[in-house]
Design a protein around this motif. Structure first.
Motif, PDB file in Angstrom:
ATOM      1  N   TYR A  41      52.285  73.212   7.576  1.00 41.86           N
ATOM      2  CA  TYR A  41      52.560  71.975   6.861  1.00 41.86           C
ATOM      3  C   TYR A  41      51.600  71.813   5.685  1.00 41.86           C
ATOM      4  CZ  TYR A  41      52.944  66.958   6.112  1.00 41.86           C
ATOM      5  OH  TYR A  41      53.106  65.726   5.570  1.00 41.86           O
ATOM      6  N   LYS A  60      41.899  73.383  27.026  1.00 41.94           N
ATOM      7  CA  LYS A  60      42.154  72.118  26.324  1.00 41.94           C
ATOM      8  C   LYS A  60      41.617  72.183  24.901  1.00 41.94           C
ATOM      9  CE  LYS A  60      41.342  68.978  29.958  1.00 41.94           C
ATOM     10  NZ  LYS A  60      40.540  67.814  30.329  1.00 41.94           N
ATOM     11  N   MET A  61      40.392  72.745  24.834  1.00 43.20           N
ATOM     12  CA  MET A  61      39.801  72.845  23.513  1.00 43.20           C
ATOM     13  C   MET A  61      40.608  73.784  22.626  1.00 43.20           C
ATOM     14  SD  MET A  61      35.908  72.954  24.794  1.00 43.20           S
ATOM     15  CE  MET A  61      35.080  73.469  23.329  1.00 43.20           C
ATOM     16  N   GLY A  62      41.144  74.818  23.274  1.00 49.38           N
ATOM     17  CA  GLY A  62      41.954  75.784  22.533  1.00 49.38           C
ATOM     18  C   GLY A  62      43.169  75.142  21.899  1.00 49.38           C
ATOM     19  N   PHE A  66      46.856  73.681  17.522  1.00 48.01           N
ATOM     20  CA  PHE A  66      47.376  72.607  16.682  1.00 48.01           C
ATOM     21  C   PHE A  66      47.045  72.900  15.209  1.00 48.01           C
ATOM     22  CE2 PHE A  66      46.902  67.949  15.392  1.00 48.01           C
ATOM     23  CZ  PHE A  66      48.252  67.853  15.096  1.00 48.01           C
ATOM     24  N   GLY A  67      45.846  73.411  15.052  1.00 46.88           N
ATOM     25  CA  GLY A  67      45.387  73.762  13.709  1.00 46.88           C
ATOM     26  C   GLY A  67      46.277  74.798  13.061  1.00 46.88           C
ATOM     27  N   ALA A 108      43.352  72.445  20.456  1.00 45.34           N
ATOM     28  CA  ALA A 108      42.982  71.930  19.134  1.00 45.34           C
ATOM     29  C   ALA A 108      43.183  73.016  18.082  1.00 45.34           C
ATOM     30  CB  ALA A 108      41.531  71.458  19.133  1.00 45.34           C
ATOM     31  N   GLY A 109      42.742  74.224  18.445  1.00 43.62           N
ATOM     32  CA  GLY A 109      42.899  75.352  17.530  1.00 43.62           C
ATOM     33  C   GLY A 109      44.357  75.663  17.278  1.00 43.62           C
ATOM     34  N   ALA A 126      49.311  75.610  13.802  1.00 42.80           N
ATOM     35  CA  ALA A 126      50.641  75.058  13.558  1.00 42.80           C
ATOM     36  C   ALA A 126      50.632  74.203  12.306  1.00 42.80           C
ATOM     37  CB  ALA A 126      51.092  74.235  14.761  1.00 42.80           C
ATOM     38  N   GLY A 127      49.593  73.401  12.200  1.00 40.63           N
ATOM     39  CA  GLY A 127      49.527  72.468  11.079  1.00 40.63           C
ATOM     40  C   GLY A 127      49.332  73.158   9.750  1.00 40.63           C
ATOM     41  N   SER A 128      48.741  74.344   9.780  1.00 38.08           N
ATOM     42  CA  SER A 128      48.462  75.018   8.518  1.00 38.08           C
ATOM     43  C   SER A 128      49.753  75.277   7.752  1.00 38.08           C
ATOM     44  CB  SER A 128      47.732  76.330   8.768  1.00 38.08           C
ATOM     45  OG  SER A 128      48.593  77.234   9.397  1.00 38.08           O
TER      46      SER A 128
END
Lengths: 389, 341
Positions: free
Chosen positions: B28, B14-16, B21-22, B18-19, B24-26
């Protein structure tokens, strides 16, 4: 008797008022008028707009002053001041200049008062100051998310790996944490002084940082001691310690967010992405630090989430504040508080380490601890290369 | 708080996220990092709003008010001090001038006060005028706070050269014969020199030739600068002591009329100053001598203390700009217009 006692307290007060009154009326006896007019005009923020520049200014000198001319890049330019060109003491005003600025170029703006006192403001690299709208708000929030929450959460992911360490290695990790925190403490303090120096001198930015740091440090310690006495518990709960750390680091990250947000707003973050990557890398270690006190316990997932948010989310808020409403004096206040909070965590962990080693009749500064501490400092030192120029 | 429950493998996953998502977002983030396509500033619309003067392009410092500073500059443009004239027994003309050194605050740009040292209360000082061969007496009184003097350019006995300091409260009379004809200047010659001159103690001094020059519209222009923060750099450059004076109030001239400008450079802290006229050519006589090699040009430059006469006629009606050809000086106040009617 009581009346007499009160009078003895009043006598010095009355005399003091007398002396002050005399000095105010007659001057200090050296010179009544200063040789040169004392006018202090502060440029608090320069906004680059579609039609030119918008300067927030304030008069922090002892007397009213009047803005009479404006120069942009060594050229006399038209301008308007609202509410009016004459600013009373501590009054704020807005100077609007219509100017065809050039994307990416530096622009120097000089405000000249009636008495010829010049105040200079600089736009390091002109770019539109982000407007406060939803899309920018989201974008800035996202930057904060990457710089704050993501790396700290990633750092926390080392928890299962560190979990298998022996007691001594755990202490080594804690020493490493002290190294990280010491670096952060000095960095936060230095950032605070830097931002504080930009604030109007009447507010004494540096003192604000010192006051913020020392008061926060003492208040947190006092609060801790009060809690302990109340609960008659010994030592710190590991989660409590992690929480303390997360709070201190959170305030530090608020400062980082402030730096990122305002540099974007000032058009200086041409290397924005690079800066973000740097901060992210730099902040991963903070996650390790926060996880370290928990190694002897069995935390739940939501504890990690809470810690990550407490330590990371302030970066988001900082980015917003820096990008949209930055003011140096508030920056100094927050960074001062952050430095104090970090110092308190250093104190607590160090005390805990010393106590633990005493209990086992070992030297506190063992080779392992020294190595951990050094590695902590060095990690921060080298990852900071990504964000310094 | 954190009792029994271990961190499960699923939690780690679950914590992963977050990473993940990070990362992917980079993508954008990268797109918005430098705020691409920011407005090319100076877009047309912004310029249109700022141009409300008839000199559509150079309207950035428009001010139509007739301030004290402007009035001084305007007066100095056409004011010539011929002194008090009497005839000596030998037939020679005697001209007596009163010169008072006064500390005075001068408005050098709209709303900006400059703590000046002046001759007779203006910067530049009065334009003294006489004819070659006249006997001149300058009755100088120092009412300022520092020692001053008057050093005249021209030919005269060395003891009349103004190297002696006249202390506050003292008087001195400079007496000499006007020679040679042309445009001279005068200024204070007390140390520290740069400070005394920059503070405002200078002016033009015209010695007319015995055979009068052709009648003309005669203008007096002293190029100068003002350093407000004493950093050795001028904040304002002006003609006759007021920034943009003739920019906002053009000098009125008649078509084909002969215009004669007595131009000198008393700018301190800069080596050179210049005069450039738009849409026309002029004849330039260095030091105002007809026998000097003259120039037919639209731009001349003068070193500190250099001066000369410009003669020009305007064949078309309309606005002719003139300014220092150093753009910086022009934009800091040394710019003006002739309005030919």
């Amino acid at each position: 008797m009581k009346g007499k006692w009160l009078i003895t307290g009043l006598i010095p007060l009355v005399l003091l008022i007398g002396v002050l009154g005399w000095v105010l009326k007659n001057g200090a006896g050296i010179e009544k008028d200063p040789a040169a007019p004392i006018e202090v005009l502060n440029i608090e923020r320069i906004k680059v707009t579609k039609i030119g520049f918008e300067l927030s200014v304030s008069n922090t000198g002892p007397k009213p002053l009047t803005i009479s001319q404006v120069m942009v890049n060594d050229s006399v330019w038209n301008y308007s001041v609202s509410p009016q060109a004459k600013l009373e003491r501590f009054e704020e005003g807005k100077v609007t200049i219509t100017y065809p600025w050039v994307e990416g170029d530096p622009h120097t703006i000089k405000l000249i008062t009636e008495n010829g006192i010049i105040t200079e403001g600089e736009v390091a690299a002109a770019t539109l100051t982000p407007e406060t709208n939803w899309s920018n708000f989201l974008n800035y929030g996202l930057i904060g998310f990457y710089v704050g929450i993501v790396p700290i959460t990633l750092g926390l992911l080392w928890y299962p790996f560190m979990k298998r360490f022996s007691r001594k290695s755990i202490n080594g990790i804690l020493a490493l944490t002290v190294g990280l925190l010491l670096f952060l403490f000095v960095g936060t303090l230095a950032d605070g002084f830097e931002i504080g120096a930009e604030a109007p001198s009447v507010f004494q930015g540096n003192m604000v940082v010192i006051i913020g740091a020392s008061l926060t440090f003492l208040l947190l310690i006092g609060f801790d001691q009060y809690q302990q006495r109340k609960q008659e518990k010994k030592g710190y709960s590991p989660f409590g310690l992690a929480l303390l750390m997360a709070t201190g680091i959170g305030l530090h990250n608020f400062g980082e967010g402030l730096a990122i947000g305002s540099s974007f707003a000032l058009g200086e973050a041409a290397l924005g992405t690079f800066l973000i990557i740097g901060f992210t890398l730099h902040n991963i270690t903070e996650g390790i630090g926060i996880a370290a006190p928990l190694l002897k316990t069995k935390p739940r997932f939501r504890d990690f989430l809470l810690l990550g948010v407490i330590a990371g989310a302030p970066a988001i808020v900082g980015t917003w504040v820096g990008g949209f409403i930055f003011s140096p004096i508030w920056g100094a206040v927050f960074l001062g508080i952050g430095a104090g909070a970090i110092l308190q965590v250093i104190y607590v962990i160090t005390k805990m380490l010393i106590d633990d080693h005493k209990k086992h009749a070992e030297p506190s500064v063992s080779w392992l601890n020294l190595t951990g501490f050094t590695i902590g400092l060095l990690i921060m030192y080298f990852t900071a290369f990504f964000v310094k120029y | 708080m954190s009792d029994e429950k271990k961190v499960s493998r699923r939690d780690i996953l679950k914590m992963g996220t977050a990473g993940a998502f990070g990362i992917a977002g980079s993508y954008y983030l990268n797109k918005m990092a430098q705020f691409p396509n920011v407005a090319q500033a100076s877009s047309d619309s912004s310029h249109k709003t700022s141009n409300h003067s008839n000199h559509s392009n150079h309207a950035n410092m428009s001010d139509k008010t007739k301030t004290t500073g402007y009035k001084m500059a305007e007066r100095l443009l056409t004011d010539f001090d011929y002194g008090e004239v009497t005839k000596l027994p030998n037939g020679q003309i005697l001209r007596e001038y009163k010169v008072v050194a006064i500390d005075k605050e001068i408005e050098i740009a709209k709303g900006i006060k400059f703590p000046g040292w002046t001759y007779n209360g203006t910067i530049p000082g009065p334009t003294f005028r006489c004819t070659e061969g006249d006997l001149l007496r300058f009755h100088f009184i120092n009412k300022g706070s520092h020692p001053h003097s008057i050093h005249f350019h021209g030919i005269h006995p060395p003891e009349m050269d103004g190297l002696t300091s006249i202390y506050p409260g003292q008087k001195f009379t400079y007496e000499f014969e006007a020679n040679p004809y042309g445009l001279q200047i005068y200024h204070c010659h007390v140390l520290p020199l740069a400070r005394h001159i920059h503070k405002g103690l200078y002016g033009n001094f015209i010695i007319d030739p015995k055979k009068p020059r052709e009648p003309a519209l005669e203008l007096n222009m002293v190029m100068n600068g003002f350093d407000l923060d004493l950093d050795g750099e001028n904040e304002f450059y002006t003609v006759n002591g007021y920034a943009n004076a003739f920019m906002n109030h053009p000098i009125k001239i008649k078509k084909d009329q002969l215009v004669r400008i007595y131009l000198s450079n008393l700018t301190e802290f800069d080596l050179l100053n210049s005069f450039h006229l738009h849409a026309n050519y002029f004849t330039y006589y260095p030091t105002g001598r007809n026998d000097n090699p003259s120039q037919f040009t639209d731009t001349i430059m003068q070193c500190q203390g250099e001066r000369g006469i410009i003669e020009v006629r305007f064949p078309y009606k309309g606005s002719y700009m003139f300014h220092a050809h150093v753009s910086e000086f022009a934009e800091l106040g040394w710019m003006g217009f002739f309005e030919v009617e």
